[in-house]
Every structure is written in structure tokens, then in C-alpha cells.
Design a protein around this motif. Structure first.
Motif, PDB file in Angstrom:
ATOM      1  N   ARG A  25     -91.052  66.038  59.751  1.00 35.00           N
ATOM      2  CA  ARG A  25     -89.990  66.009  58.743  1.00 35.00           C
ATOM      3  C   ARG A  25     -90.570  65.557  57.405  1.00 35.00           C
ATOM      4  O   ARG A  25     -91.361  64.618  57.338  1.00 35.00           O
ATOM      5  N   CYS A  26     -90.176  66.265  56.326  1.00 35.75           N
ATOM      6  CA  CYS A  26     -90.676  65.886  55.011  1.00 35.75           C
ATOM      7  C   CYS A  26     -89.628  66.182  53.935  1.00 35.75           C
ATOM      8  O   CYS A  26     -88.716  66.971  54.139  1.00 35.75           O
ATOM      9  N   GLU A  27     -89.779  65.523  52.812  1.00 36.36           N
ATOM     10  CA  GLU A  27     -88.891  65.724  51.670  1.00 36.36           C
ATOM     11  C   GLU A  27     -89.605  66.642  50.684  1.00 36.36           C
ATOM     12  O   GLU A  27     -90.785  66.453  50.387  1.00 36.36           O
ATOM     13  N   MET A  28     -88.875  67.647  50.174  1.00 35.24           N
ATOM     14  CA  MET A  28     -89.477  68.630  49.286  1.00 35.24           C
ATOM     15  C   MET A  28     -88.606  68.853  48.058  1.00 35.24           C
ATOM     16  O   MET A  28     -87.382  68.774  48.144  1.00 35.24           O
ATOM     17  N   PRO A  29     -89.239  69.181  46.932  1.00 36.92           N
ATOM     18  CA  PRO A  29     -88.459  69.513  45.742  1.00 36.92           C
ATOM     19  C   PRO A  29     -87.784  70.875  45.925  1.00 36.92           C
ATOM     20  O   PRO A  29     -88.320  71.762  46.579  1.00 36.92           O
ATOM     21  N   MET A  30     -86.615  71.017  45.337  1.00 33.32           N
ATOM     22  CA  MET A  30     -85.877  72.280  45.360  1.00 33.32           C
ATOM     23  C   MET A  30     -85.772  72.791  43.929  1.00 33.32           C
ATOM     24  O   MET A  30     -85.498  72.020  43.003  1.00 33.32           O
ATOM     25  N   TYR A  31     -85.981  74.101  43.769  1.00 35.29           N
ATOM     26  CA  TYR A  31     -85.950  74.734  42.455  1.00 35.29           C
ATOM     27  C   TYR A  31     -84.922  75.860  42.452  1.00 35.29           C
ATOM     28  O   TYR A  31     -84.685  76.497  43.475  1.00 35.29           O
ATOM     29  N   MET A  32     -84.346  76.130  41.282  1.00 35.19           N
ATOM     30  CA  MET A  32     -83.431  77.258  41.131  1.00 35.19           C
ATOM     31  C   MET A  32     -84.176  78.381  40.408  1.00 35.19           C
ATOM     32  O   MET A  32     -84.719  78.164  39.316  1.00 35.19           O
ATOM     33  N   VAL A  33     -84.203  79.547  41.032  1.00 31.95           N
ATOM     34  CA  VAL A  33     -84.908  80.704  40.479  1.00 31.95           C
ATOM     35  C   VAL A  33     -84.107  81.980  40.742  1.00 31.95           C
ATOM     36  O   VAL A  33     -83.213  81.996  41.587  1.00 31.95           O
ATOM     37  N   ASP A  34     -84.447  83.022  40.023  1.00 33.76           N
ATOM     38  CA  ASP A  34     -83.999  84.366  40.364  1.00 33.76           C
ATOM     39  C   ASP A  34     -85.171  85.035  41.075  1.00 33.76           C
ATOM     40  O   ASP A  34     -86.330  84.787  40.737  1.00 33.76           O
ATOM     41  N   MET A  35     -84.863  85.859  42.076  1.00 35.82           N
ATOM     42  CA  MET A  35     -85.903  86.572  42.808  1.00 35.82           C
ATOM     43  C   MET A  35     -85.583  88.057  42.806  1.00 35.82           C
ATOM     44  O   MET A  35     -84.423  88.437  42.982  1.00 35.82           O
ATOM     45  N   MET A  36     -86.600  88.888  42.605  1.00 35.34           N
ATOM     46  CA  MET A  36     -86.409  90.328  42.660  1.00 35.34           C
ATOM     47  C   MET A  36     -87.205  90.893  43.825  1.00 35.34           C
ATOM     48  O   MET A  36     -88.421  90.690  43.926  1.00 35.34           O
ATOM     49  N   LEU A  37     -86.507  91.583  44.722  1.00 36.81           N
ATOM     50  CA  LEU A  37     -87.122  92.203  45.891  1.00 36.81           C
ATOM     51  C   LEU A  37     -87.869  93.467  45.467  1.00 36.81           C
ATOM     52  O   LEU A  37     -87.680  93.961  44.347  1.00 36.81           O
ATOM     53  N   PRO A  38     -88.712  94.018  46.329  1.00 31.35           N
ATOM     54  CA  PRO A  38     -89.493  95.209  45.975  1.00 31.35           C
ATOM     55  C   PRO A  38     -88.664  96.415  45.534  1.00 31.35           C
ATOM     56  O   PRO A  38     -89.164  97.271  44.823  1.00 31.35           O
ATOM     57  N   ASN A  39     -87.400  96.476  45.928  1.00 27.53           N
ATOM     58  CA  ASN A  39     -86.548  97.602  45.549  1.00 27.53           C
ATOM     59  C   ASN A  39     -85.812  97.365  44.234  1.00 27.53           C
ATOM     60  O   ASN A  39     -84.965  98.160  43.842  1.00 27.53           O
ATOM     61  N   GLY A  40     -86.110  96.249  43.558  1.00 27.30           N
ATOM     62  CA  GLY A  40     -85.447  95.941  42.299  1.00 27.30           C
ATOM     63  C   GLY A  40     -84.163  95.159  42.461  1.00 27.30           C
ATOM     64  O   GLY A  40     -83.548  94.759  41.467  1.00 27.30           O
ATOM     65  N   ARG A  41     -83.729  94.909  43.687  1.00 27.88           N
ATOM     66  CA  ARG A  41     -82.514  94.130  43.942  1.00 27.88           C
ATOM     67  C   ARG A  41     -82.777  92.672  43.600  1.00 27.88           C
ATOM     68  O   ARG A  41     -83.751  92.093  44.049  1.00 27.88           O
ATOM     69  N   GLN A  42     -81.898  92.095  42.789  1.00 28.80           N
ATOM     70  CA  GLN A  42     -82.086  90.718  42.353  1.00 28.80           C
ATOM     71  C   GLN A  42     -81.233  89.757  43.170  1.00 28.80           C
ATOM     72  O   GLN A  42     -80.078  90.023  43.464  1.00 28.80           O
ATOM     73  N   ILE A  43     -81.835  88.650  43.540  1.00 31.16           N
ATOM     74  CA  ILE A  43     -81.149  87.535  44.180  1.00 31.16           C
ATOM     75  C   ILE A  43     -81.007  86.484  43.079  1.00 31.16           C
ATOM     76  O   ILE A  43     -82.001  85.894  42.647  1.00 31.16           O
ATOM     77  N   LYS A  44     -79.796  86.278  42.585  1.00 34.73           N
ATOM     78  CA  LYS A  44     -79.555  85.383  41.451  1.00 34.73           C
ATOM     79  C   LYS A  44     -79.358  83.948  41.915  1.00 34.73           C
ATOM     80  O   LYS A  44     -78.767  83.700  42.955  1.00 34.73           O
ATOM     81  N   ASP A  45     -79.844  83.023  41.101  1.00 31.96           N
ATOM     82  CA  ASP A  45     -79.627  81.586  41.304  1.00 31.96           C
ATOM     83  C   ASP A  45     -79.995  81.130  42.714  1.00 31.96           C
ATOM     84  O   ASP A  45     -79.261  80.381  43.344  1.00 31.96           O
TER      85      ASP A  45
END
Length: 134
Positions: free
Chosen positions: A72-92
Motif C-alpha cells: 500500500r502506498c500514497e500517490m499524487p493524483m493529477y487532472m489531465v485530458d487524454m486522447m486515445l489513438p482514435n482521437g477520442r478525448q477523455i476530459k478531466d
């Protein structure tokens, strides 16, 4: 539908694609990096390499506890947008920062469960991912 397919040689054990990560909460908002990403059905949440987070100037929005193979460990969390190979964006998207050494990012079940994940074998290993229309 937003879909893509990638064919790998026979016996492929790791599914890798590009994943474009764009900074949101950052010293460099809008900065983008194309990552070498592994699709990991054993990961509940997506993650990026801590070095990638530094390059993007990401600022942690919170920390979270995770259970890993190393405990078990504690990790930082970040907010990003991600774009999949097909151009589909995963927002926030929320991603954890990890000391990854075999890739730049992990695509976890938080993204995989948004679509249809297909892995077939026709002599080659064929991976496809489809996101139903919104």
C-alpha cells in the motif's frame, strides 16, 4: 462509434498504444505529451510516469492510497485530458503519478470500462477498443 484497432505479432503479451496527455492543473496548461501507454486490465485507475508529470508541469490535486504488488502506498493524483489513438478525448481524467519504468502511462479500468475492449487472435493478436456514442 469511436473505435480503433491495432494488430500485434503472435504471442504478444503487452498491449501498447500511443496516448496523448494534456495538462490541465499545471504550471504549463495545455502542454501535450504523446506517451507510450500500456492497457492494463489489472489497474483500477490510469496512471502516468512521475517524470511525465514533471515535464507537463502538473500540480497534484490530491493524494490517494493504492494497493499495489509492492504494498500500500500514497500517490499524487493529477487532472489531465487524454486522447486515445482514435482521437477520442477523455476530459478531466484523474491519473495517479507512478514510478513507471516500462512505459509512460497505464490505461486502467477507469477508461477501459467506458467502452468495449476486444482482444482476439487470428494468428496475430488483434486489439480493438470501441466507445459507444454519447
Amino acid at each position: 462509434m469511436s473505435s480503433f484497432t491495432k494488430t500485434f505479432p503472435p504471442g504478444t503479451l503487452v498491449i501498447r498504444t500511443d496516448l496523448t496527455v494534456t495538462s490541465i492543473v499545471s504550471k504549463k496548461p495545455g502542454e501535450k505529451i504523446v506517451c507510450d501507454a500500456i492497457w492494463d486490465t489489472g489497474a483500477n485507475a490510469s496512471a502516468i510516469r512521475l517524470n511525465t508529470a514533471r515535464k507537463l508541469g502538473l500540480t497534484p490535486v490530491q493524494t490517494a492510497f493504492f494497493s499495489t504488488a509492492n504494498g500500500r502506498c500514497e500517490m499524487p493524483m493529477y487532472m489531465v485530458d487524454m486522447m486515445l489513438p482514435n482521437g477520442r478525448q477523455i476530459k478531466d481524467g484523474m491519473v495517479s503519478g507512478l514510478n513507471l519504468n516500462i512505459c509512460d502511462a497505464l490505461v486502467g479500468m477507469d477508461i477501459i470500462t467506458q467502452g468495449d475492449f476486444h482482444l482476439t487472435n487470428d494468428g496475430n493478436t488483434v486489439f480493438s477498443f470501441n466507445i459507444p456514442p454519447e
